[in-house]
Design a protein around this motif. Structure first.
Motif, short mmCIF file in Angstrom:
data_model
loop_
_atom_site.label_atom_id
_atom_site.label_comp_id
_atom_site.label_asym_id
_atom_site.label_seq_id
_atom_site.Cartn_x
_atom_site.Cartn_y
_atom_site.Cartn_z
N THR A 1 6.30 -3.01 -3.72
CA THR A 1 5.73 -1.85 -4.39
C THR A 1 4.43 -1.42 -3.74
N MET A 2 3.58 -2.40 -3.49
CA MET A 2 2.22 -2.10 -3.04
C MET A 2 2.02 -2.59 -1.60
N MET A 3 1.37 -1.74 -0.80
CA MET A 3 0.94 -2.14 0.55
C MET A 3 -0.49 -1.69 0.75
N PHE A 4 -1.26 -2.54 1.39
CA PHE A 4 -2.68 -2.28 1.56
C PHE A 4 -3.10 -2.58 2.99
N TRP A 5 -4.20 -1.97 3.40
CA TRP A 5 -4.82 -2.25 4.71
C TRP A 5 -6.27 -2.66 4.50
N TYR A 6 -6.63 -3.80 5.11
CA TYR A 6 -7.98 -4.33 5.01
C TYR A 6 -8.59 -4.43 6.41
N ARG A 7 -9.90 -4.41 6.47
CA ARG A 7 -10.64 -4.64 7.70
C ARG A 7 -11.54 -5.85 7.51
N GLN A 8 -11.60 -6.69 8.54
CA GLN A 8 -12.50 -7.83 8.54
C GLN A 8 -13.34 -7.77 9.81
N GLN A 9 -14.56 -7.33 9.67
CA GLN A 9 -15.46 -7.26 10.82
C GLN A 9 -15.90 -8.68 11.20
N PRO A 10 -16.34 -8.86 12.45
CA PRO A 10 -16.66 -10.21 12.93
C PRO A 10 -17.61 -10.96 12.01
N THR B 1 4.51 -9.35 -9.34
CA THR B 1 3.39 -10.15 -9.82
C THR B 1 2.11 -9.59 -9.23
N ASP B 2 1.02 -9.72 -9.97
CA ASP B 2 -0.25 -9.17 -9.49
C ASP B 2 -0.87 -10.13 -8.49
N THR B 3 -0.26 -10.23 -7.33
CA THR B 3 -0.72 -11.12 -6.26
C THR B 3 -0.49 -10.42 -4.94
N GLN B 4 -1.40 -10.61 -3.99
CA GLN B 4 -1.24 -10.01 -2.67
C GLN B 4 -1.06 -11.10 -1.62
N TYR C 1 -2.26 -4.40 -11.28
CA TYR C 1 -1.71 -3.21 -10.66
C TYR C 1 -1.52 -2.09 -11.68
N SER C 2 -1.32 -2.45 -12.92
CA SER C 2 -1.11 -1.45 -13.98
C SER C 2 -2.36 -0.61 -14.21
#
Lengths: 113, 117
Positions: free
Chosen positions: A30-39, A99-102, B98-99
């Motif tokens: 359902t959900m897709m995300f993009w994260y950045r991790q600077q040095p 589930t609310d987990t990434q 998420y909700s």
């Protein structure tokens, strides 16, 4: 949990160019995300990739710099445009489902010269 | 806005001993999730443990357990019988369901854990 892959795993790019990072999941999510991790830093959310519509960007991130596509429920791309050395970071995609987990992909290490 | 604070930039522990990593957070929400993620040198972010705020019982996963104090807004991670493979950066993270129309994970600054032989 889903198996997530990212391409490329690392790249070295020249200033002013663009790089597109792919994120592929082995099942629909359902959900897709993009994260950045600077040095040496923690992770910061760039945007939520919405299927069939424009991504939702966090404060400080704009579509012109970080265009995102999500054509279906298993795939997304993040482009880093007109790169500068300050864009050198690890870029990670994550996915979430019922589930609310990434869960995170392996990351793309980008170095801009 | 929610914030997550990890006050221990670096920690070390002898193999087979127990170590506790601290995390505090600030929120006005009543329903949320808390996580600990591990990032070894390979840079892969690995989920260690998950806690639902509505559950009073502390989550456990094998050698990993948490001490969740909702009123104090504290969420510490205990690693028992530490192993060399536990050497990594550990991140505490907060997320609303998420909700709530957001899936944003808010991370702490991280704690580098070194397990010594």
């Amino acid at each position: 949990s889903a198996v997530i892959s990212q391409k490329p795993s690392r790249d070295i790019c020249q200033r002013g160019t663009s790089l597109t990072i792919q994120c592929q999941v082995d099942s629909q999510v359902t959900m897709m995300f993009w994260y950045r991790q600077q040095p040496g830093q923690s992770l910061t959310l760039i945007a939520t990739a919405n299927q069939g519509s424009e991504a939702t960007y966090e404060s400080g991130f704009v579509i012109d710099k970080f265009p995102i596509s999500r054509p279906n429920l298993t795939f997304s791309t993040l482009t880093v445009s007109n790169m500068s050395p300050e864009d050198s970071s690890i870029y990670l995609c994550s996915v979430g489902g019922a589930t609310d987990t990434q869960y995170f992909g392996p990351g793309t290490r980008l170095t801009v010269l | 806005a929610q914030t997550v604070t990890q006050s221990q930039p670096e920690m070390s522990v002898q193999e087979a001993e127990t170590v506790t990593l601290s995390c505090t957070y600030d929120t006005s929400e009543n329903n949320y999730y808390l996580f600990w993620y591990k990032q070894p040198p390979s840079r892969q972010m690995i989920l260690v443990i998950r806690q639902e705020a509505y559950k009073q019982q502390n989550a456990t996963e094998n050698r990993f357990s948490v001490n969740f104090q909702k009123a104090a807004k504290s969420f510490s991670l205990k690693i028992s019988d530490s192993q060399l493979g536990d050497t990594a950066m550990y991140f505490c993270a907060f997320m609303k369901p998420y909700s709530s129309n957001t899936g944003k994970l808010i991370f702490g600054q991280g704690t580098t854990l070194q397990v010594k032989p």
